[in-house]
Design a protein around this motif. Structure first.
Motif, short mmCIF file in Angstrom:
data_model
loop_
_atom_site.label_atom_id
_atom_site.label_comp_id
_atom_site.label_asym_id
_atom_site.label_seq_id
_atom_site.Cartn_x
_atom_site.Cartn_y
_atom_site.Cartn_z
N HIS A 264 -5.64 0.33 0.79
CA HIS A 264 -5.81 -0.75 -0.18
C HIS A 264 -5.79 -0.16 -1.59
O HIS A 264 -5.68 1.06 -1.76
N ARG A 474 -11.40 -6.00 -5.08
CA ARG A 474 -10.77 -5.97 -3.75
C ARG A 474 -11.64 -6.66 -2.72
O ARG A 474 -11.17 -7.49 -1.93
N GLY A 477 -11.67 -10.29 -2.81
CA GLY A 477 -10.38 -10.92 -2.54
C GLY A 477 -9.83 -11.64 -3.75
O GLY A 477 -9.29 -12.75 -3.63
N HIS A 478 -9.97 -11.00 -4.93
CA HIS A 478 -9.51 -11.66 -6.15
C HIS A 478 -8.04 -11.99 -6.03
O HIS A 478 -7.21 -11.14 -5.67
N PRO A 479 -7.67 -13.24 -6.33
CA PRO A 479 -6.27 -13.68 -6.11
C PRO A 479 -5.23 -12.80 -6.82
O PRO A 479 -4.16 -12.54 -6.26
N VAL A 482 -4.84 -9.64 -4.84
CA VAL A 482 -4.17 -9.95 -3.57
C VAL A 482 -2.68 -10.16 -3.78
O VAL A 482 -1.85 -9.64 -3.02
N ARG A 483 -2.32 -10.92 -4.84
CA ARG A 483 -0.89 -11.19 -5.09
C ARG A 483 -0.14 -9.90 -5.39
O ARG A 483 0.98 -9.70 -4.89
N THR A 485 -1.01 -6.80 -4.54
CA THR A 485 -0.98 -5.98 -3.32
C THR A 485 0.08 -6.49 -2.35
O THR A 485 0.81 -5.70 -1.74
N ASP A 486 0.18 -7.80 -2.21
CA ASP A 486 1.20 -8.38 -1.32
C ASP A 486 2.61 -8.07 -1.82
O ASP A 486 3.53 -7.87 -1.02
#
Length: 507
Positions: A264, A474, A477-479, A482-483, A485-486
């Motif tokens: 991560h 992390r 799960g901050h949007p 997450v975006r 990282t994706d």
């Protein structure tokens, strides 16, 4: 009270929204054109000889069809017209918003630059009068302090009052520094707008000429040009020397087998910190990762500053690299990364992620915005932490995340916010002292040590503090995290096949 989090740019930024509106306006106009085309075809059908002949066989039906067609045409004309007007109006609104935003920015810049210029002129004209007065006051004061020190008067005063004058002075300076960086937005405004005007005023450049020529003039007009002047002045005084660089490469096996890719973003950042911690000279680390699908990807970790001396020595990660990079010049660390990439044998078509903290972020972002570097390396991801990077035009194919602390003055040294672009997200965290006292990173410190650390103006720039912030983002799960990282998910999958270390040494 939790840390406050602000997100700028990215898919939720105003630029992304206006681009969506602009695209929607284009779609509406295209639909109106398609409807108009259908109407033209219907109009042509009224003169079709087959249809005209059928009216003889079925006159009633022909009349009904004609009436229905006329009604459809009337309604469709109205729909097409409304679609065209709506699309045009929406497009004009987007254009107007952007124009108004640009106009406001220009006015803001000219007002603050003018204020700085006025202050600079005041200093320049007052200096011949004030300098002798200040000198006459400074000499007796210095003599009094020297005599007091020789006679032990200061020690007697400290003993009588029960205080330590050096400690009071240090505490006062620390408090002043903390107040300055408490809201770093002010530093940003001063660096980008007021300071260039002030320097121009001191030098004697009329504000009208400065505004007329803008960025084309040789005088300071933004943070980069101010830094370039600082660099030139420093070199005239024997600092920030130009050198060539020799790069030492070594390949090592990963620390453990099987060596997994970073799980991560927190682990990714931890590996970056390892490139400079406890080292006199930082090392560029390049990880070769083979994904579970067999695809090879590369992560380039760029180190932070390890040497704060203005006298250029042998270290590549020094203050000279900071100043050169902030001025937009090429640096030995940029060259070190280029040679490291070449030595590692990264093919042009394989995805590469650049990551850097502080100075490392400046180097990484500048390379991600360098067309020549991008022609040789397929950079698809960029992570900068605690870095002033707004001056670098990172292209849209590079998914970018920048993380900053509100109390950290370093990211504001470029004088601007990072761009509001769909591919570039900036997360700014306003640190809360109560949360920091309870943070796991404070567990091994006494309460006194924690308070002393929090009072340090440079605390918010610390790598441990940023590591804690990234881990909190992390885990929550901050949007935005997450975006991002994706968007670069392939770099968090698979195994590390090798690690190359490259160290740039000035010669």
């Amino acid at each position: 009270m939790a840390h406050d989090i602000t997100v700028h740019g990215g898919s939720g930024g105003s630029r992304a929204r206006t681009e969506d509106l602009e695209a929607f306006a284009g779609e509406l106009q295209e639909i109106s054109r398609e409807v108009a085309g259908i109407l033209v075809r219907i109009g042509g059908g009224e003169h079709d000889p087959v249809l005209e002949a059928s009216t003889v066989l079925a006159p009633v039906t022909a009349v009904e069809v004609g009436l229905a067609a006329a009604e459809f045409v009337r309604g469709s004309v109205g729909v097409a017209g409304r679609l065209a007007v709506t699309g045009t109006s929406l497009g004009a609104a987007v254009l107007g918003y952007r124009s108004a935003e640009e106009f406001a920015a220009r006015v803001f810049d000219r007002v603050l630059t003018g204020a700085g210029a006025a202050l600079g002129v005041l200093v320049r004209t007052s200096l011949p009068i004030l300098a002798p007065m200040l000198l006459r006051a400074a000499v007796p004061t210095a003599l009094v302090l020297v005599v007091a020190d020789r006679l032990g008067i200061d020690e007697a005063l400290e003993s009588a009052l029960g205080v330590e004058l050096p400690e009071i002075t240090a505490a006062g300076l620390q408090r002043l520094g903390s107040e300055i960086v408490e809201d770093s937005t002010g530093v940003e405004v001063v660096v980008e707008h007021v300071l260039p005007g002030f320097v121009a005023g001191v030098v004697g450049i009329p504000p009208g000429i400065q505004a007329r020529f803008g960025d084309r003039g040789p005088w300071p007009h933004d943070s980069q040009s101010v830094t370039a002047w600082v660099l030139a002045a420093g070199r005239a005084g024997g600092w920030f020397g130009r050198t060539r660089v020799e790069v030492e490469h070594s390949v090592r096996a990963p620390d453990r087998r099987p060596a997994a890719a970073p799980a991560h973003v927190s682990e990714l950042f931890a590996r970056t910190l390892a490139g400079h911690r406890g080292r006199e000279n930082g090392r560029v680390q390049i990880e070769r990762i083979r994904g579970s699908d067999g695809t090879v990807r590369w992560i380039v970790h760029v180190p932070a500053t390890t040497d704060w001396s203005a006298r250029t020595g042998g270290n590549g990660t020094d203050l000279t690299t900071n100043v050169e990079g902030a001025a937009g010049h090429d640096t030995v660390m940029r060259e070190t990364v280029r040679r490291a990439v070449e030595q590692a044998g990264i093919p042009p078509g394989e995805e590469t992620l650049l990551i850097g903290y502080s100075q490392g972020g400046i180097t990484a972002a500048s390379l991600a915005a360098d067309p020549e570097f991008l022609a040789a390396v397929r950079v698809t991801g960029l992570l900068t932490v605690a870095s002033p990077v707004s001056d670098f035009a990172v292209p849209s194919q590079v998914s970018t995340l920048s993380i900053e602390h509100e109390q950290d003055v370093v990211p504001d040294l470029d004088g601007n916010r990072n761009p509001d672009l769909p591919h570039w997200t900036t997360i700014t965290v306003d640190l809360d002292d109560s949360e920091l006292r309870a943070d796991p990173m404070s567990a091994d410190r006494s309460p006194e040590e924690v308070e002393q650390a929090l009072a340090n103006p440079g605390f918010a720039h610390g790598g441990d503090v940023y590591a804690s912030t990234i881990e909190r983002l992390r885990r929550a799960g901050h949007p935005a995290v997450v975006r991002w990282t994706d968007s670069v998910a392939g770099f968090f999958d698979g195994e590390v096949e090798s690690v190359q270390d490259s160290v740039g040494v000035r010669r």
